[in-house]
Design an enzyme around this catalytic site. Structure first.
Site, PDB file in Angstrom:
ATOM      1  N   ASP A  10      12.331  23.549  11.827  1.00 52.15           N
ATOM      2  CA  ASP A  10      11.522  23.069  12.847  1.00 52.15           C
ATOM      3  C   ASP A  10      10.432  24.156  12.746  1.00 52.15           C
ATOM      4  OD1 ASP A  10      11.410  21.988  16.607  1.00 52.15           O
ATOM      5  OD2 ASP A  10       9.703  22.853  14.910  1.00 52.15           O
ATOM      6  N   ILE A  11       9.518  23.862  12.353  1.00 55.10           N
ATOM      7  CA  ILE A  11       8.332  25.000  12.318  1.00 55.10           C
ATOM      8  C   ILE A  11       8.105  25.743  13.695  1.00 55.10           C
ATOM      9  CG2 ILE A  11       6.238  23.652  12.676  1.00 55.10           C
ATOM     10  CD1 ILE A  11       4.743  24.993  10.132  1.00 55.10           C
ATOM     11  N   ASN A  24      -5.397  16.504  13.099  1.00 56.37           N
ATOM     12  CA  ASN A  24      -6.542  15.511  12.816  1.00 56.37           C
ATOM     13  C   ASN A  24      -7.725  15.940  13.375  1.00 56.37           C
ATOM     14  OD1 ASN A  24      -7.227  14.728  15.498  1.00 56.37           O
ATOM     15  ND2 ASN A  24      -4.842  13.902  15.598  1.00 56.37           N
ATOM     16  N   ASP A  34       2.327  18.059  14.256  1.00 55.41           N
ATOM     17  CA  ASP A  34       1.300  18.310  15.177  1.00 55.41           C
ATOM     18  C   ASP A  34       1.700  18.074  16.379  1.00 55.41           C
ATOM     19  OD1 ASP A  34      -2.269  17.243  15.749  1.00 55.41           O
ATOM     20  OD2 ASP A  34      -1.409  19.483  15.622  1.00 55.41           O
ATOM     21  N   SER A 119      -0.041  16.669   5.008  1.00 59.09           N
ATOM     22  CA  SER A 119      -0.392  15.289   4.717  1.00 59.09           C
ATOM     23  C   SER A 119       0.838  14.480   4.093  1.00 59.09           C
ATOM     24  CB  SER A 119      -1.673  15.389   3.407  1.00 59.09           C
ATOM     25  OG  SER A 119      -2.737  15.440   4.090  1.00 59.09           O
ATOM     26  N   THR A 120       1.925  14.890   4.113  1.00 57.02           N
ATOM     27  CA  THR A 120       2.994  14.131   3.378  1.00 57.02           C
ATOM     28  C   THR A 120       3.741  13.289   4.382  1.00 57.02           C
ATOM     29  OG1 THR A 120       4.669  15.797   4.011  1.00 57.02           O
ATOM     30  CG2 THR A 120       3.515  15.923   1.676  1.00 57.02           C
ATOM     31  N   VAL A 122       2.462  11.080   8.122  1.00 57.39           N
ATOM     32  CA  VAL A 122       1.610   9.862   8.570  1.00 57.39           C
ATOM     33  C   VAL A 122       0.445   9.795   7.329  1.00 57.39           C
ATOM     34  CG1 VAL A 122      -0.239   9.329  10.393  1.00 57.39           C
ATOM     35  CG2 VAL A 122       1.886  10.204  11.018  1.00 57.39           C
ATOM     36  N   TYR A 123      -0.126  10.761   6.795  1.00 60.77           N
ATOM     37  CA  TYR A 123      -1.302  10.579   5.925  1.00 60.77           C
ATOM     38  C   TYR A 123      -0.908  10.194   4.471  1.00 60.77           C
ATOM     39  CZ  TYR A 123      -4.624  12.318   9.084  1.00 60.77           C
ATOM     40  OH  TYR A 123      -5.383  12.887  10.432  1.00 60.77           O
TER      41      TYR A 123
HETATM   42  N1  APR Z   1       8.555  21.130  11.585  1.00 60.70           N
HETATM   43  C1  APR Z   1       8.244  21.218  10.419  1.00 60.70           C
HETATM   44  N2  APR Z   1       7.496  19.958   9.759  1.00 60.70           N
HETATM   45  C2  APR Z   1       7.581  18.928  10.635  1.00 60.70           C
HETATM   46  C3  APR Z   1       8.115  18.849  11.712  1.00 60.70           C
HETATM   47  C4  APR Z   1       8.354  19.867  12.541  1.00 60.70           C
HETATM   48  N3  APR Z   1       8.805  20.256  13.655  1.00 60.70           N
HETATM   49  N4  APR Z   1       7.762  17.484  12.283  1.00 60.70           N
HETATM   50  C5  APR Z   1       7.393  16.934  11.113  1.00 60.70           C
HETATM   51  N5  APR Z   1       7.331  17.677  10.155  1.00 60.70           N
HETATM   52  C6  APR Z   1       6.879  17.305   8.639  1.00 60.70           C
HETATM   53  C7  APR Z   1       6.898  15.772   8.334  1.00 60.70           C
HETATM   54  O1  APR Z   1       8.263  15.497   8.037  1.00 60.70           O
HETATM   55  C8  APR Z   1       6.064  15.980   7.179  1.00 60.70           C
HETATM   56  O2  APR Z   1       6.948  16.373   5.991  1.00 60.70           O
HETATM   57  O3  APR Z   1       5.436  17.570   8.749  1.00 60.70           O
HETATM   58  C9  APR Z   1       5.037  16.992   7.417  1.00 60.70           C
HETATM   59  C10 APR Z   1       3.644  16.556   7.703  1.00 60.70           C
HETATM   60  O4  APR Z   1       3.758  15.130   8.523  1.00 60.70           O
HETATM   61  P1  APR Z   1       2.921  14.737   9.653  1.00 60.70           P
HETATM   62  O5  APR Z   1       3.365  15.566  10.744  1.00 60.70           O
HETATM   63  O6  APR Z   1       2.819  13.197   9.687  1.00 60.70           O
HETATM   64  O7  APR Z   1       1.434  15.219   9.155  1.00 60.70           O
HETATM   65  P2  APR Z   1       0.109  14.553   8.282  1.00 60.70           P
HETATM   66  O8  APR Z   1       0.969  13.579   7.161  1.00 60.70           O
HETATM   67  O9  APR Z   1      -0.615  15.418   7.913  1.00 60.70           O
HETATM   68  O10 APR Z   1      -0.626  13.438   9.087  1.00 60.70           O
HETATM   69  C11 APR Z   1      -1.421  14.057  10.026  1.00 60.70           C
HETATM   70  O11 APR Z   1      -0.561  12.758  11.897  1.00 60.70           O
HETATM   71  O12 APR Z   1       0.488  13.702  13.680  1.00 60.70           O
HETATM   72  C12 APR Z   1      -0.715  13.157  13.233  1.00 60.70           C
HETATM   73  O13 APR Z   1      -2.524  14.426  14.429  1.00 60.70           O
HETATM   74  C13 APR Z   1      -1.837  14.353  13.252  1.00 60.70           C
HETATM   75  O14 APR Z   1      -3.495  12.925  12.779  1.00 60.70           O
HETATM   76  C14 APR Z   1      -2.643  13.705  12.340  1.00 60.70           C
HETATM   77  C15 APR Z   1      -1.622  13.075  11.219  1.00 60.70           C
END
Ligand code: APR
Length: 169
Positions: A10-11, A24, A34, A119-120, A122-123
């Site tokens: 968990d980051i 976003n 995020d 980006s991997t 939701v995006y």
């Molecule tokens: N620690 C590390 N990595 C995480 C955590 C965490 N606590 N939670 C999720 N992730 C990972 C996900 O599993 C994925 O591999 O972060 C990576 C990016 O996924 P998203 O968080 O969905 O980000 P993204 O694909 O860039 O989409 C961004 O989603 O949350 C919204 O506000 C954000 O609109 C923006 C969009």
């Protein structure tokens, strides 16, 4: 040349100077990583982000880390590309996220930075291509940052990042 490590976890638990969030354009928080970072940093993070918004895809901005635990002092907000099939400059935008985040880290004097797999989620960016772009770009970007940690949240991402890091380059 910074040391680059791949870890799983968990980051929000990372012990680095700055953690990068996959934001976003509003910088007001969302789901995924995020959401986790905004929950851990508290409501002031969204207020600080809103004051700097909009952040365009490929760009990055820094705010304080507020309620995140020390030594984390900064959150670097970067906006990744939304995957649209690959013909819309997504690869260059994703590379720019890593490049600009390092430039912002240099600007705030961060020696250690943790990145999620931008980006991997939701995006929808194909995670294997994204892992290669992350490692290739971080290796190619001049920076004063000494330690970079690529934080995978799941096993598959961890394996892809490890494989990308093991590739010559
Ligand atoms: N620690 C590390 N990595 C995480 C955590 C965490 N606590 N939670 C999720 N992730 C990972 C996900 O599993 C994925 O591999 O972060 C990576 C990016 O996924 P998203 O968080 O969905 O980000 P993204 O694909 O860039 O989409 C961004 O989603 O949350 C919204 O506000 C954000 O609109 C923006 C969009």
């Amino acid at each position: 040349m910074p040391e680059i490590e791949v870890v799983q976890g968990d980051i929000t638990q990372e012990n680095v100077d700055a953690i990068v969030t996959a934001a976003n354009e509003s910088l007001m928080g969302g789901g995924g990583v995020d959401g986790a970072i905004h929950r851990a940093a508290g409501p002031r993070l969204a207020q600080a982000g809103a004051a700097l918004a909009p952040c365009l895809p490929g760009d990055a901005v820094a705010t304080p880390a507020f309620d995140l635990h020390p030594p984390v002092r900064h959150v670097i907000h970067t906006v990744g590309p939304i995957w649209a099939g690959g013909g819309d400059g997504e690869a260059e935008t994703l590379a720019s996220c890593y490049r600009r985040s390092l430039a912002v880290a240099d600007g705030i004097g961060a020696n250690s930075v943790a990145f999620p797999a931008i980006s991997t989620g939701v995006y929808g960016y194909p995670p294997e291509q994204a892992a290669t772009i992350a490692v290739t770009t971080l290796r190619a970007t001049p920076t004063a940052v000494e330690r970079i940690r690529l934080v995978a949240f799941d096993d598959a991402t961890y394996t892809l990042l490890r494989t990308a890091l093991a590739a010559p380059g």
